[in-house]
Design an enzyme around this catalytic site. Structure first.
Site, PDB file in Angstrom:
ATOM      1  N   THR A 374       0.878  -1.260   0.067  1.00 32.90           N
ATOM      2  CA  THR A 374       0.177  -0.005  -0.231  1.00 32.90           C
ATOM      3  C   THR A 374       0.936   1.244  -0.029  1.00 32.90           C
ATOM      4  OG1 THR A 374      -1.694  -1.088   1.124  1.00 32.90           O
ATOM      5  CG2 THR A 374      -1.720   1.035   1.370  1.00 32.90           C
ATOM      6  N   THR A 392      -4.052   1.648  -2.419  1.00 33.75           N
ATOM      7  CA  THR A 392      -3.393   0.139  -2.296  1.00 33.75           C
ATOM      8  C   THR A 392      -3.696  -0.879  -3.664  1.00 33.75           C
ATOM      9  OG1 THR A 392      -3.301  -1.881  -1.073  1.00 33.75           O
ATOM     10  CG2 THR A 392      -5.333  -0.827  -0.979  1.00 33.75           C
ATOM     11  N   GLY A 466       0.999  -0.832   4.919  1.00 34.27           N
ATOM     12  CA  GLY A 466       1.439  -2.083   5.940  1.00 34.27           C
ATOM     13  C   GLY A 466       0.348  -2.811   6.409  1.00 34.27           C
TER      14      GLY A 466
HETATM   15  N1  GLY Z   1      -5.227  -3.767   1.479  1.00 33.91           N
HETATM   16  C1  GLY Z   1      -4.770  -3.410   2.586  1.00 33.91           C
HETATM   17  C2  GLY Z   1      -5.971  -2.491   3.508  1.00 33.91           C
HETATM   18  O1  GLY Z   1      -6.660  -2.360   2.647  1.00 33.91           O
HETATM   19  O2  GLY Z   1      -5.638  -2.644   4.561  1.00 33.91           O
END
Ligand code: GLY
Length: 563
Positions: A374, A392, A466
């Site tokens: 992300t 992300t 993260g």
């Molecule tokens: N794909 C990581 C989040 O959206 O938390």
């Protein structure tokens, strides 16, 4: 044509204008002092694209759009047009904004789509390949941001098109990334991929992405329709149909951004403005700040055993709530008011005893991945606009699939759903029916773009990538500044730690103080040393002291530019 040079990674403090970097020869800047227009992002060329817009008369929203588009080119591991994101902003007029351009499950998705005949999860299916993708939201998010911006979209997208068409020099970290991902790209793509070449990549090699340049040009020419309809949409659907994917033309055409009400709450004389559901981030951040304040975190020295233990126990409770209660609020009822209420949190943290470790249940949980899936951007402008955007692809390089002919990477965000109650996703996070897959539903996120206000003026702009470590990293950065009075540079760069209920492990970065690790272990905690946690982009504006400090995380190629 290939350009060879050495990228020099140095921490420089700048006070002068920077614009239009040479894409074949650039440095990283890590700190900025007393500039009024600032962009902090994961890549120098993306920060520079944002600064170019500010210098052309744009505002923080123009910079946010241009920086995201440039990241889709120069930071393909996470920057994207094939993923989604959240934007939190505080405008110069005092309006707080939350834009939700999270991916959604395609119309033909179903709850059991990643289970075999016996009901067991086929976990790789939600992580790699075309079936792993949700309907992308990023391009719609950029157009939903446009009404707050000043410049035409064609101007904002121009730097990204140029970088894709003419190329840029990859950094050492990116060269290593492409080399490490070669096999997985080859496995998931039948066509040639710009990130794969016969000989190994090295720092300074030029990455040119003509297909991506053409896709960006279509978006420039036709706006939203340049992505969600016409040639690009057809390319996405063709790729889906050939490769077991399910995103359809109507899924793309029907995608909508949701304007949410920001999550806003008080903390020690500040107002925290952050992302509500479908991110779990705002709820977790609020729970952590309130629970640790109830037990007087500020009185426990920074990085001491007592401080880490209190935060760990609060994190255990917050993540247990996440697994049980949270999901897309347009599909399931979530008791948000209760979850963040003082009375509830007082009861939740009541059993905390200093020196006595809590215990999570024994439910199977996975391993937390060390991934930079992300990416976050923090921006301010001289007019007083502040923008925090986190976007992300989910995993690093998303689903590892590039849309044939269109040149961009698709997300694997479907893995952020709970594929089966109690089964951990790739971050080890578990969930239940609240976060089960349903057509058109948004998967639960942890992204926590956040603005801290003091007297209704921006004081901090902060966020990080993260996965599940996002809210705990944002939390640590806020308490590092407000409670522990660390400098912005230390608030970002000091080692961090993370606990998420399951697995019942305290993860610490490898430079965490050994005495604290030893004390926690002696007390009965399982402590696991891991690589980087977060890549935080922070701006701190102290209106009383009349200072502005911005920090690009030391953990990557992150970069701050301004003037
Ligand atoms: N794909 C990581 C989040 O959206 O938390």
């Amino acid at each position: 044509m290939r350009f060879f040079y050495t990228i020099i990674f140095v921490a420089i403090t700048v006070n002068q204008a920077t614009a239009q970097l040479n894409p074949y020869n650039y440095n990283n800047i890590k700190l900025s002092d007393d500039q009024k227009n600032i962009v902090v992002s994961a890549h120098a060329l993306a920060s520079d694209a944002g600064v170019q817009m500010l210098q052309l008369g744009g505002n923080a929203f123009d910079a946010a759009i241009a920086t995201q588009l440039a990241l889709a080119v120069v930071y393909p591991g996470a920057g994207n047009i094939g993923g989604g994101g959240f934007l939190v902003a505080h405008t110069a007029k005092g309006e707080n904004i939350a834009l939700d351009y999270r991916e959604v499950a395609p119309a033909s998705a179903n709850k059991d789509m990643y289970l075999d005949d016996k009901g067991n999860p086929i976990t790789l299916l939600s992580m790699q390949g075309h079936l792993a993708s949700g309907v992308p939201g990023t391009v719609a998010g950029l157009f939903a941001t446009l009404p707050y911006a000043k410049l035409p979209f064609t101007t904002l997208i121009a730097p990204a098109i140029k970088l894709a068409k003419e190329g840029f020099a990859v950094t050492a970290a990116q060269a290593a990334d492409f080399n490490n991902s070669k096999a997985v790209f080859e496995k998931n793509n039948k066509q040639p991929v710009a990130f794969v070449k016969a000989i190994a990549w090295k720092a300074g090699d030029t990455l040119i992405q003509p297909q991506l340049a053409a896709t960006l040009q279509r978006i420039s020419d036709f706006g939203l329709k340049g992505f969600y309809e016409g040639t690009t949409a057809t390319m996405i659907v063709n790729a889906m149909q050939k490769n077991n994917g399910i995103i359809s033309l109507s899924d793309l055409k029907n995608y909508t951004v949701k304007k949410r009400v920001v999550m806003k709450f008080g903390y020690k004389g500040y107002d925290i403005v952050t992302m509500p559901l479908p991110s779990s981030g705002g709820i977790i951040l609020q729970q952590l700040l309130k629970m640790t304040a109830l037990k007087n975190l500020a009185s426990k020295p920074f990085q001491s055993t007592a401080s880490v233990q209190l935060i760990t126990e609060a994190e255990r409770l917050a993540f247990a709530d996440r697994a049980e209660y949270l999901g897309d609020p347009d599909f399931v009822k979530v008791p948000v008011t209760t979850l963040v209420s003082d009375g509830y949190l007082k009861k939740r943290i009541a059993n905390y005893t200093e020196g006595k470790p809590g215990k999570s249940s024994n439910t199977t949980a996975g391993i937390i991945k060390e991934s930079e899936q992300t990416t976050h951007i923090s921006i301010i402008d001289a007019a007083g606009n502040a923008v925090a955007v986190t976007t992300t692809l989910n995993d690093h390089f998303g689903s590892k699939t590039i849309i044939d002919g269109a040149g961009f990477i698709m997300n694997n965000e479907m893995d952020d759903f709970s594929v089966k109650p109690g089964v951990p996703n790739m971050y080890g996070a578990i969930g239940n029916d609240k976060n089960a897959i349903a057509p058109g539903k948004r998967m639960l996120s942890s992204m926590t773009p956040t603005i801290v206000l003091k007297n209704n003026q921006p004081f901090m702009v902060v966020g990080t990538p993260g996965g599940t470590t996002i809210p705990t990293s944002v939390f640590q950065t806020i308490v590092n500044v407000i409670d522990y009075k660390l400098s912005p540079q230390n608030a970002v760069n000091q080692p961090k730690f993370h606990h998420q209920w399951l697995p019942d492990v305290v993860y610490v970065e490898n430079d965490y103080p050994q005495t604290t690790i030893n004390n926690l272990t002696k007390m009965g905690y399982t402590v696991t040393v891991r690589g980087n946690i977060g890549r935080t982009e922070l701006i701190v504006i102290d209106n009383k002291q009349k200072t502005v400090h911005a920090v690009a995380d030391k953990r990557g190629d992150d970069d701050v530019r301004g003037y």
